[in-house]
Structure formats: structure tokens, C-alpha cells
Write an enzyme that holds these catalytic residues in place. Structure first.
Site, mmCIF file in Angstrom:
data_model
loop_
_atom_site.group_PDB
_atom_site.id
_atom_site.type_symbol
_atom_site.label_atom_id
_atom_site.label_comp_id
_atom_site.label_asym_id
_atom_site.label_seq_id
_atom_site.Cartn_x
_atom_site.Cartn_y
_atom_site.Cartn_z
ATOM 1 C CD GLU A 257 39.594 4.957 41.655
ATOM 2 O OE1 GLU A 257 39.942 5.255 42.817
ATOM 3 O OE2 GLU A 257 39.724 5.714 40.682
ATOM 4 C CB CYS A 296 42.206 7.347 44.269
ATOM 5 S SG CYS A 296 42.698 6.844 42.605
#
Length: 692
Positions: A257, A296
Site C-alpha cells: 500500500e 497516504c
């Protein structure tokens, strides 16, 4: 805090290097004062893996899904009791109390969620069934189905600095529930927070031996030593993900990720003054300031109608001025803290320079050392801290490549104007794959156009309107129930997503065999397997005495026309197939008037039930009900009820029993099939036997 070397938790005990060569110094994000040092000089990473594969696999394998789920809840409770300590510790990393709600409480929430979902959605066993049974022979003696069993290795979890609790626990919880031991590698700048929550769990004696190990520093040789049955979960930059992926063999599952240039779109209908406009501006402010933009999932591209660009800038300026107090999180009233380190601030400033060199203009904020509120309440610059004011960068040409490729991982977003919805969709996809895109619109047509054009480029899409603006968890907040990840630049992997993350730590296998063999392998009774109908009625048996395959075969009952009419009048269901012979006969599915399906199910309950007080406490539902053969007046029905699956609850004095119900007629044709769900006491005083 101390400048001692931060310990690692290895092989169920705490370890520090005896000679910490070149130990990295971790500093306070607000003051620059040293907090701790990080080194793993002399670590035996192969011994760490061996411990997980042997001791960890053994202890976790001895537990059922539900027993692991109960432990997750106990872990969540233990961390909740000490979360004030974690809040305080997180302030040194620049986290305000609101930031800690995302990290500390968010991580604890993941544990609670997986505990709950594990007990509701998984069996109290060690094998998970995937999909229905497939009959592979005409006589039903050869069956097949898919099962999941846990991987036999170790889950290596490499986490980013921005979420040392949530980011770690959202990987650990599914692995633990699956029964796979974890080796956690936190990022150096916030490793001391990871060490704290691991220490709390160890002190609470909630970690089965070998289930969790923490490496507080570099991991030399760790990835190269992984093999089939092991897996890696990584969060961080795309460049680092590519480098690490190259270190492991193709046999090892590798999920990443990574950074993504997430977008947030203001719909053309969301003009200034609308609830959608206000929600959009508030969300943009939150994403710029929470964790100082070090997320993120933060908004990096604000894609807005060209005519609304100036209004967005002014509304954001006003909201930031009204609600943002930049400073040391330990100071009263501070709402936005520093970046995690001075080095991280320098990197963000460098990336902002790249955006400016490509034509970006600073619409809000500047790169100067900001005046901040210090811990003692005074105001001034803090050159040893990592403070940076929120920045909004405007591009006249929204297709400028760097706006869709360069991420300044801090309180930075670009403002990109569009003319049409199709143009907005094109701008979204230029990011090359994102974790999340949000859309503020009340127009379903706009939402649908953007969904169909861009969903394949996103792991998650949030549609924000006046109905959900207050209840929405927000653009930047993944939830454990839904997948977190994204295609392309975002890493191409998935985390969370409820049971999906658990199954990622397991292997799906097609299993073939006889009904008896599949029953033995899965703990679930399969049609055609041995069943026991002699002795006392199954409803007289508590869980301690009930066995899969225990059965009751009912007597027959004839269905008369008067029964059908009575049921119709009593319920109000006078559908023509039950009341009009000619109309029913004209229907291609019926030979004439037929009995109500729910009449048959009701009668079936009367045929199989044992009415007296006993261990069966409640019927809480039916599943997979199918009516197969119509029943005409004069037909006779009977029911066979077989204990299909028994699931004791770990924390209650009862469990769940799923019964296979089969209604047949006098010609032995299947009339209806379904599962009956009951709650049954674990123990019950022995009563006089009742013939089945």
C-alpha cells in the site's frame, strides 16, 4: 523518555543490541530533542522467523477463530485502558489529540472490529468454507467445495511512520485472526510508539508465544530468508516497495500500500453556499491539517470547476484561519502539529519546489518557518522543530504532469480546475492509481459518470452530499469493514476489507470427497453423510451432547384445501395461485391451486419441533429458503431436520446451531430446502428421554 536504544520484542522477550553501532537518533518533532536511539546490530533475523514458524504457528494453531477473536477484544480493551499514555507519547511525533483519534483509537477500533466480525462471520473452528457445495456425481456420493486454511509461515509487516498504531494493527489483526504469527517492523521515526503498544500487550499477557515479534530497527537478511507460506505486508513509498519486492522470492505473497496522488472532486452542482460546497472545503481543510498532511489517503489534488476555484481558495483560507492553530501538540489549543521530523520537512519543501518549478503557484501558505505555539504557551518560530504551514498550490494547466505524479507528503495539495465532468474524470485517472477519490455532489448523474469512468483507478470512492456530510468518516479515513488499497501507483494490493484481509493470510483449496469425508474435514454436515435419528429428540440435547448429523424425521401431514383457505384468510395472502383454480392452472408453474410456501414452512416447524422447555432457547432465523415443488390439496408433506453446524460462543453460555431442513412430499420429491438457525444452551439438566 530516554536516549537508550529502543528494545525489540523477539522470541517472547525484550532484546537490545550489546554494541549498537551507528544507532539512529530519533528526535522530538516539535523541539528536536533526542527521544531514543534505534539499532538492531547483532539481530538474528533467521531465529526470529524460525520462532514464528514453530512456536507461533503451534500456539495460534491450537486456537479456533473465535478464541483468537476473543483475544483481539481483550487486546483492544487493554490498550483502551492505557490509551492516554499513547496519546502523550504520540505528541512527541507531532500528533495532536485529534491525530491520535485516527492512529491510537483507530488501531484499537480495528482490533474491536475484527474481534466482532470474527465471531459473527467465521466458524468456531479452524477451516473456513468458501461458497456452496458442488455435486460432482449423479448419485451425490462425490462432492467438492472450496476451503480456506491458514498459511504455514509468518506475516512480515513493514509499516510507515505516520500511523505507528493503526498502520500496524490493521495488518496484525487479520493475520492473528487467521492464525498466522506476525513480525512487525515499524518505521524508525515513530518506532517508540510501536514499542509502547507491544509492551502493553506483553505486560497484559495477551500474546500467545510466538504470535507477535517486534523489530525496532533495520531487518538485515529478513526478506531474503522468507519462503513459501510466508507473506509481506508493506506500507510506504512506491520506490521502497519495488526495492523490497525484489528481495523476496516469487513464492512469497507481497502486498503493498504505497503513496498515491489522491483526488477530491467538487461537482459542478456544488456551488458556493450549498451544503456540498461547505462539506468539500471542510474536508480539504481536515486533510491538509490532520497528521500535518502525512497520510497516504490525504487529498493531494483538489479538482474543482474552474468558475469555483477562487471561491474555494477564499473559503479554505477563512476556515484555516478560524480553526488551525499550528504548534507543539502539548500546548493548549493546538490543532495542527509538526511533521514527524526535520528531515521529512526538508523533503516536503523539496517536492514543493518541484511543483513550483513546473508552474505551480502558492495560493495559500508559504515555505518560511512559521510562527507556532510552543509547549510553554509562548509564540514564535521553532527552527529545531518540523513545522510547516498548510500549502495550496494552483496550476493554470490542470494536465501538468508533476501535479499528478509528485507527492509532497505533508500539508500540501494542488488546486486543479476543470471545465466538464469528463475532464474531471480524466484528471483523476492521470494519478496512475489512487487509494481514494472523493466527490462532493448531490447530482446522481455526476456521481455515476465519475464512478464508471474512474472506479477502476481507485481502491475506494467516497460520495459526499448533504445527507451524509455529517455522518461520513471522511476522505482520508479507511474503515476496517472496507478494502484499503488501490491499483497502479497505490501499490496494487488490498488490506482490511473485513474477512478479505483474513483470507489473504490463508490458502484456498478445492477439496473433493464423499459426503462423510467432507463432513469430517469441515465440521459441517453434507447431504448424503451419515446421520443419527435414533434416541432422544435433538432439541432435548444441549451443545455438549449435540453432534453434527443428529436428525429428526417427522411424520407426514396432509394438506387440505380448507387449510390453504384458512391460511389465506388468516394472513391476508390471497394471491390467486392459492385461491383461484383456473387462474392458478393458467400459470406455467402450478398445476392448479397450491399451498402457500410459508404455510409449508410453518407446518414443518410444527412437525419437527419439540415444544417443551429445553436447551433450544430461540429460533433466530432462516437462510437460503427455496421452494422447489408446488404442493397441491391432498398432498402430504414431511420434514427432515439435521444438525448441520454447531458453533459454541466463547463468551456466552449458549451457541448457534444451523439445521438443514428438507421438506418432501409423498412422492419423495423435494418441496423446500432451507437452514434453520437456533440458539442452544451449552448445558442443560437431563430430562426424561422423548422419542424422536
Amino acid at each position: 523518555m530516554t536516549t537508550e536504544v529502543l528494545p525489540s520484542y523477539l522470541r517472547d522477550s525484550w532484546w537490545r543490541p550489546t554494541e549498537p553501532v551507528d544507532a539512529a537518533i530519533v528526535a522530538d518533532a516539535s523541539t528536536g530533542a533526542p527521544i531514543t536511539r534505534v539499532s538492531t546490530t547483532g539481530i538474528d533475523t533467521r531465529a526470529v522467523l524460525d520462532h514464528a514458524r514453530t512456536v507461533g504457528q503451534r500456539t495460534l494453531g491450537a486456537l479456533t477463530f473465535h478464541q483468537r477473536a476473543v483475544l483481539l477484544k481483550q487486546m483492544a480493551t487493554a490498550l483502551t485502558e492505557r490509551k492516554e499514555e499513547l496519546y502523550e507519547l504520540s505528541m512527541a511525533a507531532g500528533s495532536t489529540r485529534r491525530d491520535s483519534l485516527s492512529d491510537v483509537d483507530g488501531g484499537i477500533g480495528v482490533l474491536f472490529t475484527y474481534s466482532s466480525k470474527g465471531r459473527r462471520e467465521l466458524p468456531n473452528g479452524r477451516v473456513y468454507l468458501d461458497g456452496p457445495v458442488e455435486t460432482l456425481s449423479k448419485d451425490g456420493t462425490f462432492l467438492g467445495r472450496h476451503v480456506y486454511t491458514r498459511l504455514t509461515g509468518v506475516a512480515v509487516q513493514i509499516n510507515a511512520f505516520n500511523f505507528p498504531m493503526w498502520g500496524a494493527l490493521e495488518k496484525f489483526a487479520p493475520a492473528f485472526l487467521a492464525g498466522v504469527p506476525s513480525v512487525v517492523k515499524p518505521a524508525t521515526p515513530t518506532a517508540y510508539i510501536a514499542e509502547a503498544w507491544v509492551r502493553m500487550l506483553a505486560e497484559a499477557e495477551l500474546l500467545p508465544d510466538g504470535a507477535l515479534q517486534l523489530i525496532s530497527g533495520p531487518v538485515p537478511g529478513l526478506l531474503e530468508a522468507l519462503r513459501l507460506g510466508d507473506l509481506v505486508g508493506f506500507t510506504g513509498s512506491a520506490d521502497t516497495a519495488r526495492r523490497l519486492r525484489a528481495l523476496v522470492t516469487p513464492d512469497v505473497r507481497f502486498t503493498s500500500e504505497t503513496d498515491s496522488i489522491n483526488a477530491s472532486v467538487l461537482g459542478p452542482d456544488a456551488a458556493a453556499g450549498t451544503p456540498e460546497f461547505d462539506a468539500y472545503v471542510k474536508q480539504l481543510m481536515v486533510e491538509l491539517t490532520t497528521k500535518a498532511g502525512q497520510k497516504c489517503t490525504a487529498i493531494r489534488r483538489a479538482i474543482v470547476p474552474a468558475a469555483a476555484a477562487d471561491a474555494i481558495v477564499e473559503a479554505l483560507r477563512a476556515l484555516l484561519a478560524a480553526r488551525t492553530v499550528l504548534g507543539d501538540p502539548r500546548a493548549e489549543g493546538v490543532t495542527m502539529g509538526p511533521l514527524v521530523s526535520r528531515a521529512q520537512r526538508d523533503e516536503v519543501v523539496r517536492q514543493v519546489g518541484v511543483l513550483q518549478d513546473a508552474g505551480g503557484r502558492l495560493l495559500l501558505g508559504d515555505l518560511a518557518e512559521p510562527r507556532v505555539r510552543r509547549a510553554d504557551g509562548t509564540t514564535g518560530t521553532a527552527p529545531d522543530g518540523a513545522f510547516l504551514a498548510p500549502l495550496l498550490i494552483g496550476f493554470d494547466d490542470p494536465t501538468t504532469a508533476v501535479a499528478h505524479d509528485v507527492e509532497a507528503f505533508g500539508p500540501v495539495a494542488s488546486l486543479l480546475p476543470y471545465a466538464t465532468v469528463a475532464e474531471a474524470a480524466d484528471l483523476i485517472t492521470r494519478g496512475g492509481g489512487s487509494l481514494v477519490t472523493s466527490v462532493a455532489t448531490s447530482d446522481p448523474a455526476v456521481a455515476l459518470e465519475l464512478l464508471t469512468a474512474t472506479a477502476a483507478s481507485n481502491g475506494r470512492m467516497l460520495f459526499l452530499d448533504r445527507a451524509d456530510a455529517r455522518s461520513s468518516t471522511g476522505h482520508g479515513a479507511p474503515v476496517p469493514h472496507l478494502v484499503h488499497g488501490g491499483p497502479g501507483r497505490a501499490g496494487g494490493g488490498e488490506e482490511l476489507g473485513g474477512m478479505r484481509a483474513v483470507l489473504h493470510h490463508m490458502q484456498r483449496t478445492a477439496v473433493q470427497g464423499s459426503p462423510d469425508m467432507l463432513t469430517a474435514l469441515t465440521g459441517v454436515w453434507h447431504t448424503g453423510a451419515e446421520a443419527a435419528s435414533a434416541g432422544i429428540h435433538p432439541f432435548r440435547k444441549p451443545l455438549s451432547g449435540l453432534r453434527v448429523g443428529d436428525r429428526v424425521d417427522s411424520p407426514e401431514r396432509e394438506v387440505a384445501l380448507a387449510d390453504i383457505e384458512t391460511f389465506a384468510r388468516f394472513t391476508g395472502d390471497t394471491f390467486y395461485a392459492h385461491m383461484d383454480e383456473d387462474a392458478a392452472a393458467a400459470n406455467p408453474f402450478f398445476p392448479g391451486r397450491v399451498a402457500h410456501g410459508y404455510l409449508l414452512v410453518s407446518w414443518a416447524a410444527g412437525l419437527f419441533v419439540d415444544p417443551d422447555p429445553g436447551p433450544v432457547l430461540a429460533n433466530y432465523g432462516l437462510e437460503d429458503l427455496r421452494f422447489v415443488t408446488p404442493v397441491s390439496p391432498g398432498d402430504r408433506i414431511r420434514v427432515t431436520l439435521t444438525a448441520k453446524q454447531i458453533t459454541p460462543r466463547e463468551t456466552d453460555e449458549y451457541g448457534e446451531v444451523r439445521w438443514d431442513a428438507l421438506i418432501r412430499n409423498q412422492r419423495d420429491e423435494t418441496v423446500a430446502t432451507y437452514d434453520v438457525l437456533t440458539l442452544v444452551a451449552k448445558t442443560w439438566e437431563t430430562a426424561e428421554p422423548v422419542p424422536a
